[in-house]
Design an enzyme around this catalytic site. Sequence first.
Site, PDB file in Angstrom:
ATOM      1  N   GLU A  16     112.575  42.393  70.087  1.00  0.00           N
ATOM      2  CA  GLU A  16     112.559  42.363  68.623  1.00  0.00           C
ATOM      3  C   GLU A  16     111.159  42.736  68.134  1.00  0.00           C
ATOM      4  O   GLU A  16     110.221  42.864  68.918  1.00  0.00           O
ATOM      5  CB  GLU A  16     112.916  40.962  68.109  1.00  0.00           C
ATOM      6  CG  GLU A  16     114.406  40.674  67.989  1.00  0.00           C
ATOM      7  CD  GLU A  16     114.988  41.117  66.652  1.00  0.00           C
ATOM      8  OE1 GLU A  16     114.310  41.912  65.947  1.00  0.00           O
ATOM      9  OE2 GLU A  16     116.108  40.693  66.315  1.00  0.00           O
ATOM     10  N   ASN A 147     116.195  38.339  58.511  1.00  0.00           N
ATOM     11  CA  ASN A 147     115.969  39.633  59.154  1.00  0.00           C
ATOM     12  C   ASN A 147     115.585  40.662  58.101  1.00  0.00           C
ATOM     13  O   ASN A 147     115.493  40.360  56.906  1.00  0.00           O
ATOM     14  CB  ASN A 147     117.231  40.095  59.894  1.00  0.00           C
ATOM     15  CG  ASN A 147     117.163  39.836  61.383  1.00  0.00           C
ATOM     16  OD1 ASN A 147     116.165  40.139  62.028  1.00  0.00           O
ATOM     17  ND2 ASN A 147     118.211  39.256  61.944  1.00  0.00           N
ATOM     18  N   ASP A 196     120.333  44.204  60.642  1.00  0.00           N
ATOM     19  CA  ASP A 196     119.330  43.434  61.384  1.00  0.00           C
ATOM     20  C   ASP A 196     117.939  43.893  60.944  1.00  0.00           C
ATOM     21  O   ASP A 196     117.691  44.057  59.758  1.00  0.00           O
ATOM     22  CB  ASP A 196     119.572  43.617  62.886  1.00  0.00           C
ATOM     23  CG  ASP A 196     119.074  42.446  63.724  1.00  0.00           C
ATOM     24  OD1 ASP A 196     117.927  42.032  63.541  1.00  0.00           O
ATOM     25  OD2 ASP A 196     119.827  41.954  64.579  1.00  0.00           O
TER      26      ASP A 196
END
Length: 291
Positions: A16, A147, A196
């Site tokens: 991420e 997010n 996301d």
Amino acid sequence: MNNPTLLFDYQGELPECPTWDADTQTLYWTDILKKQIHGYTLRTGKQAVFHFPEEVGCFALRERGGFIVAMRTGIWLTDEHGNLQQKVCDNPNNPQLARFNDGGTDWLGRFYAGTYWGPRDYNGALLCRVDAMLKTTVLQCDILGANGLAFSADQKWMYTSDTPNHVIYRAPLDENGRSGPRQVWKTFPPGNGRPDGAAMDSEGCYWSALFDGWRIARFSPQGDVLQEYSLPVRCPTMVCFGGENMKTLFITTTRENMTVEEIQERPLSGAIFTLDVAVSGVAKAKFKESE
């Protein structure tokens, strides 16, 4: 149309927060489940791994060197080797139920970090911000999974997404970077991907990794789909711009919660991809601290 290609031979668990360092031409990212931050220098192929005692949901590079990291129980400053130096604050959520997730910096160098509410029984997550004085302020609540943080090139809008709730928000910003009430900007029907992590380009368009959607997408300032790029994996997690001219898009993906059979079928799950694009991205500022 270009297709995404592999950055190098790497598959993580939950990569991420890809973050580009223009000074060293290095891409950094966190692998949340492995409790690591990784660095990969494109010019040399050199790799670095920094280990932490807890999951690092998100981070940013510091102007003074090192990182600001949002770990499960709190936010810390580190040196250039990832060694913890100073605790900034505790996790404003209950750390047993909510870990940090998506985050980054605005153009003023302030650090934002959102959380993910593990029980998923109600919208218990939040978004907070750390300023140059190391003061932490909770900006938004009523979130299930924070997010999609990104700031428009004209500095007028802050975008966020709530992935489990299939929605992207935006909030107006004043000249001092203070945000107004968030507005629903775009919603997604079930079964076609969820918004996301994200990044902005210089034309005011929003690039989103569509988790469970096998693709990333570029949206106009009005929320219309302009381009979509397919991936050979189901779950992209975030995108960021980088490269010498800021026209390379880096894409992180995950293999979290996938069966052995799915990983065997889609072995690139957890890999990092690159995509050459025609428009430059908005660079992330480094975290700025007061003298």
